[in-house]
Scaffold this motif. Structure first.
Motif, PDB file in Angstrom:
ATOM      1  N   MET A   1      -0.667 -11.577 -89.761  1.00 30.24           N
ATOM      2  CA  MET A   1       0.602 -10.993 -89.925  1.00 30.24           C
ATOM      3  C   MET A   1       0.958 -10.781 -88.463  1.00 30.24           C
ATOM      4  O   MET A   1       2.243 -11.076 -88.216  1.00 30.24           O
ATOM      5  N   TRP A   2       0.104 -10.236 -87.615  1.00 35.82           N
ATOM      6  CA  TRP A   2       0.462  -9.746 -86.319  1.00 35.82           C
ATOM      7  C   TRP A   2       0.757 -10.731 -85.361  1.00 35.82           C
ATOM      8  O   TRP A   2       1.616 -10.521 -84.217  1.00 35.82           O
ATOM      9  N   GLU A   3       0.112 -11.899 -85.279  1.00 36.54           N
ATOM     10  CA  GLU A   3       0.215 -12.900 -84.339  1.00 36.54           C
ATOM     11  C   GLU A   3       1.706 -13.725 -84.885  1.00 36.54           C
ATOM     12  O   GLU A   3       2.206 -14.008 -83.913  1.00 36.54           O
ATOM     13  N   LYS A   4       1.984 -13.561 -86.124  1.00 37.96           N
ATOM     14  CA  LYS A   4       3.291 -14.258 -86.664  1.00 37.96           C
ATOM     15  C   LYS A   4       4.311 -13.381 -86.172  1.00 37.96           C
ATOM     16  O   LYS A   4       5.469 -13.939 -85.501  1.00 37.96           O
ATOM     17  N   VAL A   5       4.276 -11.819 -86.232  1.00 36.94           N
ATOM     18  CA  VAL A   5       5.291 -11.210 -85.660  1.00 36.94           C
ATOM     19  C   VAL A   5       5.465 -11.183 -84.093  1.00 36.94           C
ATOM     20  O   VAL A   5       6.560 -11.293 -83.601  1.00 36.94           O
ATOM     21  N   ALA A   6       4.439 -11.302 -83.450  1.00 36.90           N
ATOM     22  CA  ALA A   6       4.519 -11.631 -82.027  1.00 36.90           C
ATOM     23  C   ALA A   6       5.232 -12.859 -81.740  1.00 36.90           C
ATOM     24  O   ALA A   6       5.999 -12.803 -80.704  1.00 36.90           O
ATOM     25  N   ASP A   7       5.000 -13.839 -82.274  1.00 36.34           N
ATOM     26  CA  ASP A   7       5.822 -15.256 -82.097  1.00 36.34           C
ATOM     27  C   ASP A   7       7.136 -14.976 -82.375  1.00 36.34           C
ATOM     28  O   ASP A   7       8.064 -15.501 -81.759  1.00 36.34           O
ATOM     29  N   LEU A   8       7.607 -14.163 -83.469  1.00 38.86           N
ATOM     30  CA  LEU A   8       8.855 -14.278 -83.789  1.00 38.86           C
ATOM     31  C   LEU A   8       9.547 -13.321 -83.028  1.00 38.86           C
ATOM     32  O   LEU A   8      10.799 -13.697 -82.682  1.00 38.86           O
ATOM     33  N   ILE A   9       9.211 -12.273 -82.545  1.00 33.28           N
ATOM     34  CA  ILE A   9       9.944 -11.300 -81.536  1.00 33.28           C
ATOM     35  C   ILE A   9      10.243 -12.073 -80.257  1.00 33.28           C
ATOM     36  O   ILE A   9      11.164 -12.039 -79.501  1.00 33.28           O
ATOM     37  N   GLN A  10       9.297 -12.929 -79.881  1.00 37.01           N
ATOM     38  CA  GLN A  10       9.460 -13.817 -78.546  1.00 37.01           C
ATOM     39  C   GLN A  10      10.635 -14.694 -78.884  1.00 37.01           C
ATOM     40  O   GLN A  10      11.322 -15.314 -77.975  1.00 37.01           O
ATOM     41  N   LYS A  11      10.456 -15.343 -80.106  1.00 39.38           N
ATOM     42  CA  LYS A  11      11.592 -16.353 -80.167  1.00 39.38           C
ATOM     43  C   LYS A  11      12.859 -15.818 -80.597  1.00 39.38           C
ATOM     44  O   LYS A  11      13.706 -16.481 -80.071  1.00 39.38           O
ATOM     45  N   ARG A  12      13.110 -14.610 -80.725  1.00 38.92           N
ATOM     46  CA  ARG A  12      14.363 -13.893 -80.947  1.00 38.92           C
ATOM     47  C   ARG A  12      14.663 -13.069 -79.667  1.00 38.92           C
ATOM     48  O   ARG A  12      15.748 -12.428 -79.592  1.00 38.92           O
ATOM     49  N   GLY A  13      13.889 -13.289 -78.445  1.00 36.03           N
ATOM     50  CA  GLY A  13      14.504 -12.715 -77.356  1.00 36.03           C
ATOM     51  C   GLY A  13      13.661 -11.530 -76.659  1.00 36.03           C
ATOM     52  O   GLY A  13      13.964 -11.107 -75.346  1.00 36.03           O
ATOM     53  N   SER A  14      12.558 -11.062 -77.435  1.00 34.28           N
ATOM     54  CA  SER A  14      11.846  -9.933 -76.938  1.00 34.28           C
ATOM     55  C   SER A  14      10.958 -10.547 -75.934  1.00 34.28           C
ATOM     56  O   SER A  14      10.341 -11.716 -76.158  1.00 34.28           O
ATOM     57  N   GLU A  15      10.342  -9.603 -75.115  1.00 33.41           N
ATOM     58  CA  GLU A  15       9.290 -10.021 -74.288  1.00 33.41           C
ATOM     59  C   GLU A  15       7.904  -9.409 -74.474  1.00 33.41           C
ATOM     60  O   GLU A  15       7.862  -8.193 -75.109  1.00 33.41           O
ATOM     61  N   LEU A  16       7.061 -10.101 -74.328  1.00 33.06           N
ATOM     62  CA  LEU A  16       5.598  -9.556 -74.636  1.00 33.06           C
ATOM     63  C   LEU A  16       4.690  -9.782 -73.511  1.00 33.06           C
ATOM     64  O   LEU A  16       4.289 -10.824 -73.221  1.00 33.06           O
ATOM     65  N   LYS A  17       4.419  -8.670 -72.813  1.00 35.64           N
ATOM     66  CA  LYS A  17       3.439  -8.947 -71.615  1.00 35.64           C
ATOM     67  C   LYS A  17       2.037  -8.491 -72.063  1.00 35.64           C
ATOM     68  O   LYS A  17       1.623  -7.420 -72.167  1.00 35.64           O
ATOM     69  N   MET A  18       1.202  -9.420 -72.088  1.00 37.39           N
ATOM     70  CA  MET A  18      -0.129  -9.276 -72.400  1.00 37.39           C
ATOM     71  C   MET A  18      -1.122  -8.753 -71.076  1.00 37.39           C
ATOM     72  O   MET A  18      -0.383  -9.118 -69.740  1.00 37.39           O
ATOM     73  N   GLN A  19      -2.128  -8.225 -71.453  1.00 31.99           N
ATOM     74  CA  GLN A  19      -2.854  -7.743 -70.073  1.00 31.99           C
ATOM     75  C   GLN A  19      -1.953  -6.835 -69.176  1.00 31.99           C
ATOM     76  O   GLN A  19      -2.276  -6.816 -67.942  1.00 31.99           O
ATOM     77  N   SER A  20      -1.244  -6.140 -69.950  1.00 35.23           N
ATOM     78  CA  SER A  20      -0.431  -5.112 -68.979  1.00 35.23           C
ATOM     79  C   SER A  20      -0.997  -3.685 -69.334  1.00 35.23           C
ATOM     80  O   SER A  20      -0.623  -3.240 -70.557  1.00 35.23           O
ATOM     81  N   CYS A  21      -1.572  -3.236 -68.293  1.00 39.22           N
ATOM     82  CA  CYS A  21      -1.835  -1.848 -68.352  1.00 39.22           C
ATOM     83  C   CYS A  21      -1.206  -0.794 -67.798  1.00 39.22           C
ATOM     84  O   CYS A  21      -0.487  -0.974 -66.611  1.00 39.22           O
ATOM     85  N   VAL A  22      -0.640   0.189 -68.661  1.00 45.71           N
ATOM     86  CA  VAL A  22       0.293   1.114 -68.003  1.00 45.71           C
ATOM     87  C   VAL A  22      -0.539   2.168 -67.211  1.00 45.71           C
ATOM     88  O   VAL A  22      -1.431   2.987 -67.773  1.00 45.71           O
ATOM     89  N   GLU A  23       0.029   2.440 -66.060  1.00 37.44           N
ATOM     90  CA  GLU A  23      -0.835   3.079 -65.118  1.00 37.44           C
ATOM     91  C   GLU A  23      -0.087   4.393 -64.748  1.00 37.44           C
ATOM     92  O   GLU A  23      -0.820   5.408 -64.632  1.00 37.44           O
ATOM     93  N   LYS A  24       1.355   4.398 -64.727  1.00 35.91           N
ATOM     94  CA  LYS A  24       2.134   5.723 -64.796  1.00 35.91           C
ATOM     95  C   LYS A  24       3.156   5.754 -65.477  1.00 35.91           C
ATOM     96  O   LYS A  24       3.877   4.515 -65.992  1.00 35.91           O
TER      97      LYS A  24
END
Length: 498
Positions: free
Chosen positions: A220-243
């Motif tokens: 389910m969530w792999e498909k959602v991740a794929d869909l949002i990127q195809k629709r223009g959203s950005e997914l940044k993996m291995q991105s750690c919020v530091e501040k």
């Protein structure tokens, strides 16, 4: 209503809550960027692939009363990707197996007539002299089942899960997780074909069927991740919020570490599903001292799965088994082949998931993978479920902060933090760890849906999700308030804490 074209939403976490928020924003034509510190999406609802064998981080039933959530599941995967599964789960206690939900003959034979009589006598005593006020898990359960049944079926397993005594666990957790159940309702379920509470409503904990994606919840969530990127959203993996940079009543930007360098991610609105303790630690400038101290009081229970591949086509028919035995460390055993045949590539083999509850840094957490696989194999043999020589391979997955702890100090600490965060009119907390609430997948998704509504001008109280404890454990024929939220054009109570 705010201009959608001027919105840029930054979302922390690519679990069910974060990805649901991104998906709903896409449908509204709003730009978003999702930040995920891990290498895979789905959070605790991911599905792990080990040599073609698929296994969950815990089992995740797809069942909800929230229409909007159910519609999203079907919209993303399609009806054909869901399997209707019959539930079979048992409790292993005192070297015997008890069906859960209980079955009268099985329970009586397993416990014995005399012990059953003593259990009922303990229940009668609890009804005549209940513990008041109910402050702890022990108080709550003993009042509804009697002290003897609490010690028989609840105490060992619950303390194994949480790592603290039951008299240090808040009654809130019991009320949220097992609302609607009592000894009488359990006996009624054991005698009747269907289970209802005093109002004639079916108890959700005891439902006998559920839906499940053919290749696990991660599908389910792999498909959602794929869909949002195809629709223009950005997914940044291995991105750690530091501040988390903020000024006055607004969050202004997030500073992240990605691929060895730092990056500033500005936005108009921010949705966070990261653990609240981490969120407060990362705020810049630092929050007031009392808020920082409150955040440090929030505790989390960590979790690891030992997945074992067994050279047997069939072992047992259960989807999962609760292990109420203090002589072994394993808390629950999943049989993933019984969730979906497609989870196991070889029909002549079985894949089991042994779940161990721990704290990051303790003996279990730091144990080498090969030693954990050896431990799991030995414990299966000790329980009589598997001949150890039939275990041919295994893998280990660790999941930090899998469960927010409901201890004696969490409620006051959380309230202090909520009061502070109420000043921000562009930051929204969602999900399980994001709100320090034991939300199921559907509740986490609903919090994200309401947060998106608020970003677009509504005024829902996201914190009220899963506060209606009857929702969590009961299925009724009537429309629930939470299930109607998304379709409603009227706001609930104000979302800000005053």
């Amino acid at each position: 209503m705010p201009e959608k074209k001027n919105k840029k939403v930054v979302i922390i976490g690519a679990g069910p809550a974060g990805l649901t928020a991104a998906y709903q924003l896409c449908k509204e034509g709003v730009e978003s960027v999702v930040l995920e510190k891990d290498t895979v999406v789905g959070g605790i609802s991911r599905t792990v692939n080990y040599k073609g064998y698929l296994f969950d981080i815990g089992g995740h039933r797809f069942f909800t009363k929230v229409k909007a959530v159910d519609e999203m599941w079907r919209e993303v995967l399609g009806e054909e990707k869901f399997l209707k599964r019959s539930r079979l789960s048992r409790i292993y206690y005192n070297k015997k197996f008890f069906f859960y939900p209980l079955k009268a003959t099985n329970a009586l034979l397993g416990l014995g007539l005399w012990n059953s009589f003593l259990l009922f006598g303990s229940y009668v005593k609890a009804q005549a002299f209940p513990v008041k006020p109910e402050k702890t898990f022990e108080d709550w359960v003993s009042n509804r089942f009697g002290k003897r049944l609490y010690e028989t079926f609840f105490k060992t397993y619950t303390e194994k899960v949480w790592g603290i005594p039951c008299n240090e666990i808040s009654a809130d957790w019991a009320a949220q997780r097992i609302k609607g159940l009592s000894l009488l309702s359990t006996i009624k379920n054991a005698l009747l074909a269907s289970q209802s509470d005093s109002k004639g409503d079916v108890i959700k904990t005891l439902i006998d069927a559920f839906d499940y994606p053919e290749k696990g919840p991660g599908q389910m969530w792999e498909k959602v991740a794929d869909l949002i990127q195809k629709r223009g959203s950005e997914l940044k993996m291995q991105s750690c919020v530091e501040k988390i940079h903020w000024r006055k009543n607004k969050v202004t930007a997030l500073e992240i570490g990605i691929n060895g360098h730092h990056e500033l991610v500005p936005g108009t609105d921010f949705i966070s599903s990261m653990p609240i303790r981490e969120l407060i630690r990362k705020m810049e400038p630092k929050p007031p001292e009392e808020v920082a101290k409150a955040a440090e009081l929030l505790a989390y229970r960590d979790f690891l799965t030992v997945s074992l591949i067994v050279n047997k086509a069939d072992l047992f028919k259960d989807n999962w088994i609760y292990i109420h035995d203090p002589s072994v460390k394993v808390g629950r055993i999943q049989n993933f082949k019984n969730w979906s045949p497609q989870m196991v590539p070889d029909p002549n083999k079985t894949c089991l998931g042994l779940e161990y509850f721990c704290f990051k840094g303790d003996g279990l957490w730091t144990m080498k993978d090969e030693d954990l696989i050896k431990l799991g194999t030995e414990e299966l043999g000790r329980l009589g479920l598997v001949d150890p020589k039939d275990v041919e391979d295994g893998a280990v997955v660790r999941m930090p902060k899998a469960y927010p702890v409901y201890d004696s100090v969490y409620a006051d600490a959380l309230e202090t933090i909520k009061q502070f965060l109420a000043r921000f009119d562009n930051m929204y907390l969602v999900g399980r760890n994001g709100m320090h609430k034991y939300n199921n997948q559907d509740h986490s998704m609903l919090t994200a849906m309401l947060a998106v509504k608020n970003i677009l001008g509504a005024n829902y109280d996201v914190w009220s999700v899963n506060e209606d404890k009857e929702y969590h454990e009961e299925i009724t024929g009537q429309e629930e308030s939470e299930a109607a939220l998304i379709a409603s054009t009227q706001p609930m109570v104000p979302k800000r804490v005053t």
